[in-house]
Design an enzyme around this catalytic site. Structure first.
Site, PDB file in Angstrom:
ATOM      1  N   LYS A  98       1.122  -0.967  -0.297  1.00  0.00           N
ATOM      2  CA  LYS A  98       0.022   0.244  -0.032  1.00  0.00           C
ATOM      3  C   LYS A  98       0.516   1.345   0.187  1.00  0.00           C
ATOM      4  O   LYS A  98       2.232   0.890   0.232  1.00  0.00           O
ATOM      5  CB  LYS A  98      -1.065   0.238   1.203  1.00  0.00           C
ATOM      6  CG  LYS A  98      -2.008   0.576   1.598  1.00  0.00           C
ATOM      7  CD  LYS A  98      -3.362  -0.283   0.718  1.00  0.00           C
ATOM      8  CE  LYS A  98      -4.393   0.905  -0.217  1.00  0.00           C
ATOM      9  NZ  LYS A  98      -5.841   0.223  -0.871  1.00  0.00           N
TER      10      LYS A  98
ATOM     11  N   GLY B 129     -20.033   6.413  -2.986  1.00  0.00           N
ATOM     12  CA  GLY B 129     -18.820   6.562  -3.485  1.00  0.00           C
ATOM     13  C   GLY B 129     -18.622   5.204  -5.155  1.00  0.00           C
ATOM     14  O   GLY B 129     -20.007   4.511  -5.053  1.00  0.00           O
ATOM     15  N   ASN B 130     -17.977   4.920  -5.478  1.00  0.00           N
ATOM     16  CA  ASN B 130     -17.247   4.157  -5.866  1.00  0.00           C
ATOM     17  C   ASN B 130     -18.571   2.777  -5.580  1.00  0.00           C
ATOM     18  O   ASN B 130     -18.695   2.094  -6.209  1.00  0.00           O
ATOM     19  CB  ASN B 130     -15.747   3.922  -6.560  1.00  0.00           C
ATOM     20  CG  ASN B 130     -15.185   3.161  -7.384  1.00  0.00           C
ATOM     21  OD1 ASN B 130     -15.663   1.432  -7.025  1.00  0.00           O
ATOM     22  ND2 ASN B 130     -15.111   2.741  -8.783  1.00  0.00           N
ATOM     23  N   ALA B 131     -17.874   2.574  -4.326  1.00  0.00           N
ATOM     24  CA  ALA B 131     -17.853   0.663  -3.962  1.00  0.00           C
ATOM     25  C   ALA B 131     -19.434   1.512  -3.753  1.00  0.00           C
ATOM     26  O   ALA B 131     -19.963   0.098  -4.713  1.00  0.00           O
ATOM     27  CB  ALA B 131     -17.359   0.943  -2.411  1.00  0.00           C
ATOM     28  N   GLY B 132     -19.949   1.695  -2.961  1.00  0.00           N
ATOM     29  CA  GLY B 132     -21.547   2.460  -2.596  1.00  0.00           C
ATOM     30  C   GLY B 132     -22.448   2.637  -3.981  1.00  0.00           C
ATOM     31  O   GLY B 132     -23.849   1.748  -3.470  1.00  0.00           O
TER      32      GLY B 132
ATOM     33  N   GLY C  95     -22.433   5.464   2.229  1.00  0.00           N
ATOM     34  CA  GLY C  95     -21.612   5.412   1.467  1.00  0.00           C
ATOM     35  C   GLY C  95     -21.544   5.492   0.271  1.00  0.00           C
ATOM     36  O   GLY C  95     -22.615   4.373  -0.433  1.00  0.00           O
TER      37      GLY C  95
HETATM   38  P1  NAD Z   1     -15.284   7.087  -2.505  1.00  0.00           P
HETATM   39  O1  NAD Z   1     -13.699   7.945  -2.113  1.00  0.00           O
HETATM   40  O2  NAD Z   1     -15.789   7.006  -3.966  1.00  0.00           O
HETATM   41  O3  NAD Z   1     -16.507   7.079  -1.844  1.00  0.00           O
HETATM   42  C1  NAD Z   1     -16.793   7.133  -0.332  1.00  0.00           C
HETATM   43  C2  NAD Z   1     -17.811   7.733  -0.004  1.00  0.00           C
HETATM   44  O4  NAD Z   1     -18.507   7.511   1.186  1.00  0.00           O
HETATM   45  C3  NAD Z   1     -18.483   8.833  -0.002  1.00  0.00           C
HETATM   46  O5  NAD Z   1     -19.962   8.827  -0.358  1.00  0.00           O
HETATM   47  C4  NAD Z   1     -18.779   9.470   1.492  1.00  0.00           C
HETATM   48  O6  NAD Z   1     -19.202  11.024   0.793  1.00  0.00           O
HETATM   49  C5  NAD Z   1     -18.743   8.406   2.029  1.00  0.00           C
HETATM   50  N1  NAD Z   1     -17.727   9.443   3.175  1.00  0.00           N
HETATM   51  C6  NAD Z   1     -17.405   9.512   3.745  1.00  0.00           C
HETATM   52  N2  NAD Z   1     -16.967  10.460   4.459  1.00  0.00           N
HETATM   53  C7  NAD Z   1     -18.374   9.243   5.717  1.00  0.00           C
HETATM   54  C8  NAD Z   1     -18.969  10.004   6.770  1.00  0.00           C
HETATM   55  N3  NAD Z   1     -18.736  10.034   7.543  1.00  0.00           N
HETATM   56  N4  NAD Z   1     -19.691   8.431   7.028  1.00  0.00           N
HETATM   57  C9  NAD Z   1     -20.517   8.098   5.792  1.00  0.00           C
HETATM   58  N5  NAD Z   1     -20.227   8.172   4.487  1.00  0.00           N
HETATM   59  C10 NAD Z   1     -18.961   8.718   3.927  1.00  0.00           C
HETATM   60  O7  NAD Z   1     -14.302   5.704  -1.877  1.00  0.00           O
HETATM   61  P2  NAD Z   1     -15.083   3.910  -2.474  1.00  0.00           P
HETATM   62  O8  NAD Z   1     -13.492   4.233  -3.331  1.00  0.00           O
HETATM   63  O9  NAD Z   1     -16.262   3.450  -2.786  1.00  0.00           O
HETATM   64  O10 NAD Z   1     -14.755   3.265  -1.140  1.00  0.00           O
HETATM   65  C11 NAD Z   1     -15.359   2.806   0.059  1.00  0.00           C
HETATM   66  C12 NAD Z   1     -14.072   2.097   0.919  1.00  0.00           C
HETATM   67  O11 NAD Z   1     -14.189   0.882   0.003  1.00  0.00           O
HETATM   68  C13 NAD Z   1     -13.379   2.296   1.636  1.00  0.00           C
HETATM   69  O12 NAD Z   1     -13.126   1.337   2.324  1.00  0.00           O
HETATM   70  C14 NAD Z   1     -11.962   1.719   0.485  1.00  0.00           C
HETATM   71  O13 NAD Z   1     -11.122   1.656   1.242  1.00  0.00           O
HETATM   72  C15 NAD Z   1     -13.045   0.246   0.468  1.00  0.00           C
HETATM   73  N6  NAD Z   1     -12.603   0.290  -1.113  1.00  0.00           N
HETATM   74  C16 NAD Z   1     -12.600   0.225  -2.190  1.00  0.00           C
HETATM   75  C17 NAD Z   1     -12.368  -0.474  -3.239  1.00  0.00           C
HETATM   76  C18 NAD Z   1     -12.992   0.052  -4.586  1.00  0.00           C
HETATM   77  O14 NAD Z   1     -12.404  -0.404  -5.685  1.00  0.00           O
HETATM   78  N7  NAD Z   1     -12.857   1.456  -4.689  1.00  0.00           N
HETATM   79  C19 NAD Z   1     -11.470  -1.464  -3.473  1.00  0.00           C
HETATM   80  C20 NAD Z   1     -12.033  -1.900  -1.759  1.00  0.00           C
HETATM   81  C21 NAD Z   1     -11.602  -1.371  -0.850  1.00  0.00           C
END
Ligand code: NAD
Length: 416
Positions: free
Chosen positions: A106, A220-223, A218
């Site tokens: 990482k 974002g990308n995952a949610g 959440g």
């Molecule tokens: P992202 O930045 O695209 O989205 C994050 C989301 O979380 C946003 O909607 C943001 O508004 C929300 N958020 C931020 N602070 C918050 C809070 N206090 N309460 C509620 N929501 C809040 O990130 P992502 O890529 O979707 O990643 C989200 C999680 O998934 C992280 O833990 C990341 O490590 C994990 N993850 C992502 C991937 C990937 O491919 N994107 C892969 C493995 C793990």
């Protein structure tokens, strides 16, 4: 809402629990408790106003017994070496659980991307790669995007590394844009992989996903991909979603597309017509079949765990549950699909990207989906079998599957 808990200590505690259950040899356990290599760099970046600013970055190679280390790069103002170490450890277990030939790594840079121009961001990305270029490489350590790093940033990083080498090296990084060797199907891979695991879990528990209700923290990308795919693949009803500004609830169900459009316009899911506002604490405690934490770490803790009513928790976020809360979830018979299994789809398709770069031959999207499903289903079954055999919770079982694989590789190499 997010508690001050050292994420690396959590990662070590989780490993210790599995090590105890599997009676791991002390030398193997000691080796797996700490990263193999850590690089800390300081590097200059010319800012738009002519000043030179010095940034600090890290790269952690946790364990490379199974293959080159692999893991994303975070750009975050609160980045710490402990977060990077924890994420590198989780990457080790994640790659091992889906049985891809990688170790875990990482990286991170302490910076606030929201205060930087595009030019500054490009110079920062290139500067970081120049600072760590001897430490990484397609057969050594392969970065990827993570929080606040994007396909465009991967493109600049690949270009900088290729310039230093004197030839194109697309396989040095994944998550690239498609014209530069990115893989089809990478965009929604994390959520899609989670869906394949969820499908297996529902089958095992006898839950009909067509009738299931879902809450997602959440967007974002995952949610947001989780909201879309759970609706499209299974016909489940997403009743609540949230982001950093708060959450929304609708008993009738939310339309993922309308939520996304509203978020694009207003920068938040909150305030969507016909929905009820809820807090980020309340969303976790809703009476739903499936809860998907897809935002931050340490949101399910000793304090709120007793109020969690979901039947399945699909942890798309990394580290959403503390070890103390884990014990109670297991006691309350809530079926947890642990983070490094649930969200392994992202790194699995990153692996497919690297394979395609190495091969110089690119797959159709359908092929990516099919291979991802095979990997996720096999990993889910391996974990479930371990949980049943040793009568342990799913997280411990996932650790046992992964630790066994890494330990075997270390033994075969003659390290321990
Ligand atoms: P992202 O930045 O695209 O989205 C994050 C989301 O979380 C946003 O909607 C943001 O508004 C929300 N958020 C931020 N602070 C918050 C809070 N206090 N309460 C509620 N929501 C809040 O990130 P992502 O890529 O979707 O990643 C989200 C999680 O998934 C992280 O833990 C990341 O490590 C994990 N993850 C992502 C991937 C990937 O491919 N994107 C892969 C493995 C793990």
């Amino acid at each position: 809402m997010v508690e001050e808990i050292n994420p690396f200590e959590n990662a070590q505690k989780q490993l210790d629990i599995a090590a105890g259950k599997m009676k791991l040899e002390p030398s193997v356990h000691a080796m797996l408790r700490e990263p193999m290599r850590i690089l800390e760099v300081s590097f200059p970046v010319r800012m738009d106003n002519g000043e030179t600013k010095i940034f600090k970055g890290f790269r952690v190679q946790y364990n490379d017994a199974c293959g080159p280390t692999k893991g994303g790069i975070r750009f975050h103002p609160d980045e710490t070496i402990d977060t990077v170490k924890a994420l590198a450890a989780w990457m080790t277990w994640k790659c091992a659980v889906v049985d891809i030939p990688y170790g875990g790594g990482k990286g991170g840079v302490i910076c606030n991307t929201k205060e930087m121009s595009e030019g500054e961001l490009e110079r920062l990305s290139r500067g970081y790669i120049r600072a760590i270029n001897y430490f990484i490489g397609p057969e050594k350590d392969i970065p990827a995007p993570d929080v606040y790093t994007t396909p465009q940033i991967m493109a600049w990083m690949m270009d900088e590394y290729s310039k230093l080498k004197g030839y194109n090296v697309p396989g040095m990084i994944t998550g690239k844009p498609i014209p530069l060797g990115g893989s089809l199907g990478r965009g929604d891979a994390t959520a899609r992989g989670g869906m394949y695991a969820l499908k297996e879990a529902a089958k095992y528990l006898g839950i009909d996903l067509k009738k299931a209700t879902v809450a997602i923290q959440g967007y974002g990308n995952a949610g947001q991909f989780a909201a879309r795919l759970v609706t499209e693949m299974f016909g489940s009803k997403v009743v609540a979603v949230s982001d950093s500004k708060g959450g929304i609830y609708s008993e009738k169900g939310l339309d993922w597309k309308a939520v996304l459009e509203h978020k694009k316009k207003t920068e938040s899911v909150t305030g969507l017509k016909g929905t009820k506002e809820i807090t980020n604490e309340e969303i976790l405690e809703l009476n739903v079949d499936v809860l998907i934490p897809a935002a931050l770490e340490n949101v399910i803790t000793e304090k709120n765990v007793a109020r969690i009513k979901a039947k399945i928790i699909l942890e798309l976020a990394n580290g959403p549950t503390t070890p103390e809360a884990d014990k109670i979830l297991h006691k309350n018979k809530i079926f947890v699909i642990p983070d490094f299994l649930a969200n392994a789809g992202g790194v699995t398709v990153s692996y497919f990207e690297w394979v395609q770069n190495t091969y110089g031959y690119y797959w159709e999207e359908q092929e990516v989906h099919e291979n991802l499903e095979k990997k996720m289903v096999k990993a889910f079954k391996d974990v479930l079998e371990m949980a049943e055999k040793y009568k342990v919770d799913n997280r411990t079982a996932a650790y046992m599957v992964s630790v066994n694989r890494v330990a075997e590789a270390m033994k075969l190499r003659g390290w321990v």
